[in-house]
Design a protein around this motif. Structure first.
Motif, PDB file in Angstrom:
ATOM      1  N   VAL A 160       0.867  -1.176   0.000  1.00 24.60           N
ATOM      2  CA  VAL A 160       0.000   0.000   0.000  1.00 24.60           C
ATOM      3  C   VAL A 160       0.901   1.222   0.000  1.00 24.60           C
ATOM      4  N   SER A 192       5.273   5.501  -3.288  1.00 29.69           N
ATOM      5  CA  SER A 192       6.271   6.577  -3.321  1.00 29.69           C
ATOM      6  C   SER A 192       7.606   6.034  -3.834  1.00 29.69           C
ATOM      7  N   ALA A 215       2.518   1.329   3.563  1.00 26.44           N
ATOM      8  CA  ALA A 215       3.340   2.552   3.592  1.00 26.44           C
ATOM      9  C   ALA A 215       2.539   3.680   2.956  1.00 26.44           C
ATOM     10  N   ALA A 216       1.403   4.002   3.589  1.00 22.46           N
ATOM     11  CA  ALA A 216       0.517   5.036   3.041  1.00 22.46           C
ATOM     12  C   ALA A 216       0.671   6.358   3.782  1.00 22.46           C
ATOM     13  N   ILE A 258      -1.039   7.079   6.481  1.00 21.09           N
ATOM     14  CA  ILE A 258      -2.363   7.429   7.017  1.00 21.09           C
ATOM     15  C   ILE A 258      -2.562   6.620   8.312  1.00 21.09           C
ATOM     16  N   LEU A 278      -5.032   3.244   8.967  1.00 23.91           N
ATOM     17  CA  LEU A 278      -5.701   2.969   7.692  1.00 23.91           C
ATOM     18  C   LEU A 278      -6.157   1.509   7.599  1.00 23.91           C
ATOM     19  N   VAL A 313       4.884   0.226   7.810  1.00 21.50           N
ATOM     20  CA  VAL A 313       5.988   1.166   7.604  1.00 21.50           C
ATOM     21  C   VAL A 313       5.647   2.550   8.174  1.00 21.50           C
ATOM     22  N   GLY A 314       4.370   2.837   8.329  1.00 22.88           N
ATOM     23  CA  GLY A 314       3.931   4.183   8.731  1.00 22.88           C
ATOM     24  C   GLY A 314       4.500   4.608  10.074  1.00 22.88           C
ATOM     25  N   ASP A 336       0.400   2.846  10.395  1.00 22.25           N
ATOM     26  CA  ASP A 336      -0.769   2.880   9.508  1.00 22.25           C
ATOM     27  C   ASP A 336      -1.732   1.727   9.817  1.00 22.25           C
ATOM     28  N   GLY A 356      11.164   0.881  11.675  1.00 24.11           N
ATOM     29  CA  GLY A 356      11.965   2.087  11.947  1.00 24.11           C
ATOM     30  C   GLY A 356      13.435   1.781  12.208  1.00 24.11           C
TER      31      GLY A 356
HETATM   32  P1  NAD Z   1       4.265   9.398   0.687  1.00 25.06           P
HETATM   33  O1  NAD Z   1       3.291  10.362   1.252  1.00 25.06           O
HETATM   34  O2  NAD Z   1       5.330   9.847  -0.227  1.00 25.06           O
HETATM   35  O3  NAD Z   1       3.461   8.246  -0.073  1.00 25.06           O
HETATM   36  C1  NAD Z   1       2.277   7.711   0.450  1.00 25.06           C
HETATM   37  C2  NAD Z   1       1.678   6.739  -0.543  1.00 25.06           C
HETATM   38  O4  NAD Z   1       0.494   6.191   0.033  1.00 25.06           O
HETATM   39  C3  NAD Z   1       1.266   7.376  -1.864  1.00 25.06           C
HETATM   40  O5  NAD Z   1       1.802   6.621  -2.910  1.00 25.06           O
HETATM   41  C4  NAD Z   1      -0.264   7.312  -1.886  1.00 25.06           C
HETATM   42  O6  NAD Z   1      -0.780   6.959  -3.158  1.00 25.06           O
HETATM   43  C5  NAD Z   1      -0.569   6.233  -0.879  1.00 25.06           C
HETATM   44  N1  NAD Z   1      -1.810   6.525  -0.163  1.00 25.06           N
HETATM   45  C6  NAD Z   1      -2.163   7.702   0.406  1.00 25.06           C
HETATM   46  N2  NAD Z   1      -3.397   7.605   0.948  1.00 25.06           N
HETATM   47  C7  NAD Z   1      -3.827   6.361   0.706  1.00 25.06           C
HETATM   48  C8  NAD Z   1      -5.042   5.679   0.984  1.00 25.06           C
HETATM   49  N3  NAD Z   1      -6.031   6.264   1.649  1.00 25.06           N
HETATM   50  N4  NAD Z   1      -5.163   4.408   0.576  1.00 25.06           N
HETATM   51  C9  NAD Z   1      -4.161   3.789  -0.101  1.00 25.06           C
HETATM   52  N5  NAD Z   1      -2.980   4.406  -0.391  1.00 25.06           N
HETATM   53  C10 NAD Z   1      -2.822   5.672  -0.008  1.00 25.06           C
HETATM   54  O7  NAD Z   1       4.891   8.649   1.973  1.00 25.06           O
HETATM   55  P2  NAD Z   1       6.207   7.724   2.115  1.00 25.06           P
HETATM   56  O8  NAD Z   1       7.432   8.550   2.113  1.00 25.06           O
HETATM   57  O9  NAD Z   1       6.111   6.567   1.175  1.00 25.06           O
HETATM   58  O10 NAD Z   1       5.979   7.201   3.610  1.00 25.06           O
HETATM   59  C11 NAD Z   1       4.842   6.459   3.975  1.00 25.06           C
HETATM   60  C12 NAD Z   1       4.808   6.309   5.482  1.00 25.06           C
HETATM   61  O11 NAD Z   1       5.963   5.598   5.883  1.00 25.06           O
HETATM   62  C13 NAD Z   1       4.826   7.622   6.262  1.00 25.06           C
HETATM   63  O12 NAD Z   1       4.053   7.450   7.448  1.00 25.06           O
HETATM   64  C14 NAD Z   1       6.270   7.789   6.639  1.00 25.06           C
HETATM   65  O13 NAD Z   1       6.437   8.540   7.820  1.00 25.06           O
HETATM   66  C15 NAD Z   1       6.663   6.361   6.860  1.00 25.06           C
HETATM   67  N6  NAD Z   1       8.089   6.087   6.663  1.00 25.06           N
HETATM   68  C16 NAD Z   1       8.677   5.310   7.602  1.00 25.06           C
HETATM   69  C17 NAD Z   1      10.003   4.979   7.476  1.00 25.06           C
HETATM   70  C18 NAD Z   1      10.611   4.110   8.510  1.00 25.06           C
HETATM   71  O14 NAD Z   1      11.823   4.092   8.660  1.00 25.06           O
HETATM   72  N7  NAD Z   1       9.814   3.327   9.228  1.00 25.06           N
HETATM   73  C19 NAD Z   1      10.746   5.437   6.383  1.00 25.06           C
HETATM   74  C20 NAD Z   1      10.116   6.196   5.393  1.00 25.06           C
HETATM   75  C21 NAD Z   1       8.773   6.504   5.558  1.00 25.06           C
END
Ligand code: NAD
Length: 286
Positions: free
Chosen positions: A165, A168, A209-210, A212, A215, A230-231, A242, A263
């Motif tokens: 999910v 990015s 990894a959305a 949200i 979710l 991942v969220g 998430d 993380g």
């Molecule tokens: P991003 O905002 O660039 O991408 C989010 C993706 O989720 C988009 O492709 C979008 O299409 C999709 N999305 C959004 N709303 C949605 C929905 N309602 N249903 C389905 N898909 C949906 O975010 P990112 O950089 O990919 O990061 C995602 C999450 O992971 C964030 O919470 C970020 O903080 C977290 N993150 C964690 C780590 C870690 O080390 N654990 C590293 C990077 C990012």
């Protein structure tokens, strides 16, 4: 069913210990300790915490800290010049530009100054292309960390239904490609996906990894599935993901918590990438 909890902190510690051993071996073999240049632009408090942790854990693994901090109002040309200096410095094995950068900067153009062999975040066009073609290269740290967690828990990926999910360039897209590389049948869901829960319920392996909070609930999880969250969301009562952990734990077979799941793996894989980059640059990767 109550899901087994994946302990990302413990796996990350093992990866960091392996990296520390690898650094010592590189130096003992006549190489030089890997150098990591984190580049922070501005004073975003969350970015400062991430960068501080990356620096602390890299020096704990025996690496040399080449951190650079630029003011939030730095110009594009000055930021690019700093990256060019780091690119040319043989003591710097890996360069990590902490994202997001302030809005007035073109972060794609900044990342483009980082040579592929020092791109320890795996974000350059060349490394993304190598991943898309299934060829060796530096992989983005978070999806690489998820793959390591799945491997450590013997999650069978060949022929499995995997749903990611998010799409990015930093997480969702490379995640889907890495799963495909291990022969999973991969679906990428995103913000325009219709009936997200139905798509997710197909998954033997679900990576969310959305960005949200909450979710994904139990209605989106196949019984016994492996669920990786991942969220990261900072609430008043601590960090959340998430995925609704408590209710999904009743359905899933394996589940990552937040915090203590993906993380810690992200930084551990950054260190692994920096060691791999140093070995390649120094001709010790045989
Ligand atoms: P991003 O905002 O660039 O991408 C989010 C993706 O989720 C988009 O492709 C979008 O299409 C999709 N999305 C959004 N709303 C949605 C929905 N309602 N249903 C389905 N898909 C949906 O975010 P990112 O950089 O990919 O990061 C995602 C999450 O992971 C964030 O919470 C970020 O903080 C977290 N993150 C964690 C780590 C870690 O080390 N654990 C590293 C990077 C990012």
């Amino acid at each position: 069913m109550t899901a087994r909890r994946i302990d990302g902190s413990a796996v990350a510690r093992r990866v960091r210990d392996d990296v520390a051993r690898g650094v010592a071996e590189l130096v003992a073999a006549g190489g030089t300790a890997p150098g990591l240049a984190t580049v922070l632009v501005g004073d975003d408090p969350a970015s400062e915490v991430y960068v501080r942790n990356k620096r602390r854990l890299s020096t704990e693994a025996g690496m040399v800290d080449h951190h650079r901090h630029l003011p939030g109002d730095v110009g594009q040309a000055e930021a690019e010049a700093l990256l060019d200096d780091l690119a040319a410095d043989p003591a710097v094995s890996g360069i990590l530009l902490q994202l997001p950068t302030p809005r007035h900067l073109d972060s794609d153009a900044l990342v483009a100054r980082i040579p592929a062999e020092k791109d320890v975040d795996g974000l350059s066009t060349l490394n993304a292309g190598l991943l898309a073609q299934g060829r060796p290269g530096l992989r983005p740290c978070t999806p690489a960390g998820v793959m390591r967690l799945l491997a450590e828990h013997d999650v069978d990926l060949a022929g499995a239904e995997a749903v990611v999910v998010g799409r990015s360039p930093l997480v969702g897209k490379p995640m889907a490609q890495l799963l495909l590389g291990q022969h999973a049948t991969v679906t990428t869901a995103h913000s325009r996906t219709r009936d997200l829960a139905a798509v997710c319920r197909r998954a033997d392996v679900l990576v969310v990894a959305a960005g949200i909070p909450n979710l994904i609930g139990a209605d989106a999880v196949k019984p016994g599935a492996t669920v990786v969250d991942v969220g990261i969301h900072r609430g008043e009562d601590g960090l959340h993901g998430d995925v609704r952990y408590d209710e999904v734990a009743e359905v899933a077979g394996l589940l990552t918590p937040v915090p203590g799941g993906v993380g810690p793996m992200t930084i551990a894989m950054l260190l692994a990438n920096t060691l791999a980059a140093a070995r390649t640059q120094q001709g010790h990767d045989g």
